[in-house]
Design a protein around this motif. Structure first.
Motif, PDB file in Angstrom:
ATOM      1  N   THR A 170      14.335  -1.876   5.140  1.00  0.00           N
ATOM      2  CA  THR A 170      13.931  -1.177   3.937  1.00  0.00           C
ATOM      3  C   THR A 170      14.643  -1.526   2.649  1.00  0.00           C
ATOM      4  O   THR A 170      15.866  -1.251   2.662  1.00  0.00           O
ATOM      5  CB  THR A 170      14.385   0.559   4.229  1.00  0.00           C
ATOM      6  OG1 THR A 170      13.725   0.771   5.471  1.00  0.00           O
ATOM      7  CG2 THR A 170      14.051   1.305   3.056  1.00  0.00           C
ATOM      8  N   PRO A 171      13.955  -2.392   1.903  1.00  0.00           N
ATOM      9  CA  PRO A 171      14.737  -3.026   0.858  1.00  0.00           C
ATOM     10  C   PRO A 171      14.890  -2.268  -0.358  1.00  0.00           C
ATOM     11  O   PRO A 171      15.922  -2.569  -1.255  1.00  0.00           O
ATOM     12  CB  PRO A 171      13.704  -4.312   0.558  1.00  0.00           C
ATOM     13  CG  PRO A 171      12.339  -3.755   0.954  1.00  0.00           C
ATOM     14  CD  PRO A 171      12.591  -2.909   2.162  1.00  0.00           C
ATOM     15  N   TRP A 218      10.254   1.988   0.526  1.00  0.00           N
ATOM     16  CA  TRP A 218       9.721   0.885   0.962  1.00  0.00           C
ATOM     17  C   TRP A 218       9.913   0.389   2.312  1.00  0.00           C
ATOM     18  O   TRP A 218      11.299   0.161   2.724  1.00  0.00           O
ATOM     19  CB  TRP A 218      10.346  -0.282  -0.068  1.00  0.00           C
ATOM     20  CG  TRP A 218      10.015  -0.156  -1.489  1.00  0.00           C
ATOM     21  CD1 TRP A 218      10.219   0.871  -2.196  1.00  0.00           C
ATOM     22  CD2 TRP A 218      10.187  -1.375  -2.387  1.00  0.00           C
ATOM     23  NE1 TRP A 218       9.786   0.734  -3.587  1.00  0.00           N
ATOM     24  CE2 TRP A 218       9.913  -0.506  -3.781  1.00  0.00           C
ATOM     25  CE3 TRP A 218      10.419  -2.646  -2.326  1.00  0.00           C
ATOM     26  CZ2 TRP A 218       9.868  -1.437  -5.084  1.00  0.00           C
ATOM     27  CZ3 TRP A 218      10.462  -3.326  -3.380  1.00  0.00           C
ATOM     28  CH2 TRP A 218      10.106  -2.991  -4.861  1.00  0.00           C
ATOM     29  N   ASN A 219       9.053   0.292   3.001  1.00  0.00           N
ATOM     30  CA  ASN A 219       9.142  -0.059   4.408  1.00  0.00           C
ATOM     31  C   ASN A 219       8.504  -1.482   4.653  1.00  0.00           C
ATOM     32  O   ASN A 219       7.380  -1.517   4.229  1.00  0.00           O
ATOM     33  CB  ASN A 219       8.563   0.957   5.389  1.00  0.00           C
ATOM     34  CG  ASN A 219       9.017   2.314   5.343  1.00  0.00           C
ATOM     35  OD1 ASN A 219      10.563   2.400   5.685  1.00  0.00           O
ATOM     36  ND2 ASN A 219       8.574   3.295   4.891  1.00  0.00           N
ATOM     37  N   HIS A 222       0.895  -1.199  -0.117  1.00  0.00           N
ATOM     38  CA  HIS A 222       0.050   0.023  -0.002  1.00  0.00           C
ATOM     39  C   HIS A 222       0.757   1.373  -0.049  1.00  0.00           C
ATOM     40  O   HIS A 222       2.000   1.288   0.678  1.00  0.00           O
ATOM     41  CB  HIS A 222      -0.880   0.107   1.091  1.00  0.00           C
ATOM     42  CG  HIS A 222      -2.255   0.336   0.834  1.00  0.00           C
ATOM     43  ND1 HIS A 222      -3.235  -0.438   0.915  1.00  0.00           N
ATOM     44  CD2 HIS A 222      -2.808   1.546   0.787  1.00  0.00           C
ATOM     45  CE1 HIS A 222      -4.639   0.153   0.701  1.00  0.00           C
ATOM     46  NE2 HIS A 222      -4.090   1.536   0.410  1.00  0.00           N
ATOM     47  N   GLY A 223       0.501   2.286  -0.605  1.00  0.00           N
ATOM     48  CA  GLY A 223       1.048   3.395  -0.712  1.00  0.00           C
ATOM     49  C   GLY A 223       0.526   4.473   0.354  1.00  0.00           C
ATOM     50  O   GLY A 223      -0.717   4.391   0.697  1.00  0.00           O
ATOM     51  N   GLU A 236       3.759 -10.604   5.039  1.00  0.00           N
ATOM     52  CA  GLU A 236       4.753  -9.566   4.661  1.00  0.00           C
ATOM     53  C   GLU A 236       4.029  -8.307   4.235  1.00  0.00           C
ATOM     54  O   GLU A 236       3.439  -8.465   3.328  1.00  0.00           O
ATOM     55  CB  GLU A 236       5.780  -9.900   3.573  1.00  0.00           C
ATOM     56  CG  GLU A 236       6.848  -9.287   3.247  1.00  0.00           C
ATOM     57  CD  GLU A 236       8.088 -10.054   2.156  1.00  0.00           C
ATOM     58  OE1 GLU A 236       8.776 -10.405   2.693  1.00  0.00           O
ATOM     59  OE2 GLU A 236       7.748 -10.002   0.976  1.00  0.00           O
ATOM     60  N   THR A 237       4.189  -7.217   4.732  1.00  0.00           N
ATOM     61  CA  THR A 237       3.710  -5.907   4.299  1.00  0.00           C
ATOM     62  C   THR A 237       4.694  -4.917   3.797  1.00  0.00           C
ATOM     63  O   THR A 237       6.099  -4.859   4.336  1.00  0.00           O
ATOM     64  CB  THR A 237       2.994  -5.313   5.317  1.00  0.00           C
ATOM     65  OG1 THR A 237       3.720  -4.465   6.626  1.00  0.00           O
ATOM     66  CG2 THR A 237       2.071  -6.346   5.903  1.00  0.00           C
ATOM     67  N   TYR A 238       4.291  -4.028   2.927  1.00  0.00           N
ATOM     68  CA  TYR A 238       5.360  -3.144   2.124  1.00  0.00           C
ATOM     69  C   TYR A 238       4.373  -1.848   2.299  1.00  0.00           C
ATOM     70  O   TYR A 238       3.508  -1.664   1.503  1.00  0.00           O
ATOM     71  CB  TYR A 238       5.675  -3.533   0.644  1.00  0.00           C
ATOM     72  CG  TYR A 238       6.552  -4.713   0.507  1.00  0.00           C
ATOM     73  CD1 TYR A 238       7.978  -4.066   0.401  1.00  0.00           C
ATOM     74  CD2 TYR A 238       6.247  -5.751   0.595  1.00  0.00           C
ATOM     75  CE1 TYR A 238       8.874  -5.023   0.353  1.00  0.00           C
ATOM     76  CE2 TYR A 238       7.225  -6.900   0.331  1.00  0.00           C
ATOM     77  CZ  TYR A 238       8.427  -6.604   0.115  1.00  0.00           C
ATOM     78  OH  TYR A 238       9.220  -7.577   0.178  1.00  0.00           O
ATOM     79  N   SER A 239       4.942  -0.984   2.855  1.00  0.00           N
ATOM     80  CA  SER A 239       4.262   0.510   2.854  1.00  0.00           C
ATOM     81  C   SER A 239       5.123   1.371   2.275  1.00  0.00           C
ATOM     82  O   SER A 239       6.361   1.585   2.414  1.00  0.00           O
ATOM     83  CB  SER A 239       4.399   0.806   4.301  1.00  0.00           C
ATOM     84  OG  SER A 239       3.767   2.307   4.589  1.00  0.00           O
TER      85      SER A 239
END
Length: 292
Positions: free
Chosen positions: A240-241, A245-246, A206-207, A260-263
């Motif tokens: 932070t890959p 990206w968090n 999600h952004g 796994e979540t990506y903010s």
């Protein structure tokens, strides 16, 4: 881990399949079989957002190029009427075998297994926006079918409930629906009563600046699936890959990432961004990039 964006898709093309089985809502099916498909390929169900279509998702994301690289096949369904959102709001859709869009989507998967040698033990789902919502619905309705899923810009399963087909739930879209992990998890477990088998692993994106579906929904999704997968009491790890990206990971006792979540800081309603490694990260999480 270094994951590059996929190259443009090769000579293979998108194929329209007209009659694929039980299809109560008249969905359309397109299938992408790369020239180098494996003999018994994994299957990825890729779901468009509102105002989109299967062919649009094919041309606007990197999943077909990744299929060329790794030998899996991709189903690109389209809603009916064309350009509409998926039904993620009715009682039929939110129940295993209940009817509406999920039944037609399952027919597409079964068709690919029977007619293209698709591997029933390697079925995955992804989607953006309304397709991200439907990703969560399919994982809840059919946990015995899918091994993993990746939802871009979605909301928790059942969050968009209205009791009507393709209803719009403003409070959910606005990130105003907040439940406990147990409450969210109970809703998922209710989709397939009595099921006690393994559950698919889940990746969520999600952004932070999404104006259509509020970023707060990412946290609610994480609560839901970490409860369903039994990792809600496990302290997550974060890193932070890539720039902005968090990533947060919830692992089980064996160290396997279950949720796994990506903010994505500053991103609007635009995920996965073509030409970035986002789709490749989703494919990697699902295991579709395993050696040929």
């Amino acid at each position: 881990m270094s994951l590059s964006a996929a190259p443009p898709a090769g000579a293979a093309s998108l194929t329209r399949i007209a009659d694929f089985g039980n299809n109560p809502t008249g969905l359309q099916m397109h299938l992408y079989v790369p020239n180098g498909a494996k003999a018994h390929p994994a299957i990825l169900l890729a779901l468009h957002g509102c105002q989109g279509s299967g062919p649009y998702l094919y041309s606007s994301t990197d999943f077909a190029g990744l299929a060329d690289r790794y030998g899996f096949v991709v189903i690109y369904p389209s809603t009916n009427p064309g350009g509409s959102c998926w039904d993620v709001s009715s009682d039929q859709a939110l129940t295993r075998g209940g009817g509406s869009d999920p039944v037609g989507l399952m027919s597409m998967i079964t068709y690919v297994e029977r007619h293209y040698g698709g591997n029933p033990d390697a079925v995955y789902v992804t989607g953006e926006s309304s397709g991200g919502m439907m990703t969560n619905v399919m994982l809840a309705d059919y946990p015995d079918v899918f091994k993993a899923g990746a939802a871009f810009m979605g909301v928790p399963y059942h969050c968009f409930y209205t009791g009507t087909v393709r209803g719009w739930n403003g409070p959910c879209a606005g990130g105003q629906v907040s439940l406990s992990g147990q409450q969210w998890g109970d809703l998922v477990r209710r989709a397939y009563p009595g099921y006690t088998g393994p559950r698919p692993r889940v990746q969520l994106w999600h952004g932070t600046a999404d104006p259509i579906l509020n970023h707060r929904d990412l946290g609610e999704e994480a609560k839901q699936w970490s409860n369903v997968l039994g990792v809600d009491r496990t302290p997550p790890t974060s890193d932070t890959p890539a720039a902005d990206w968090n990533r947060t990971r919830y692992t089980d006792r064996s160290g396997t990432t279950q949720v796994e979540t990506y903010s994505i800081a500053g991103a609007g309603h635009q995920l996965p961004v073509q030409g970035t490694p986002m789709a490749a990260y989703a494919v990697h999480f699902m295991g579709l990039d395993r050696s040929r």
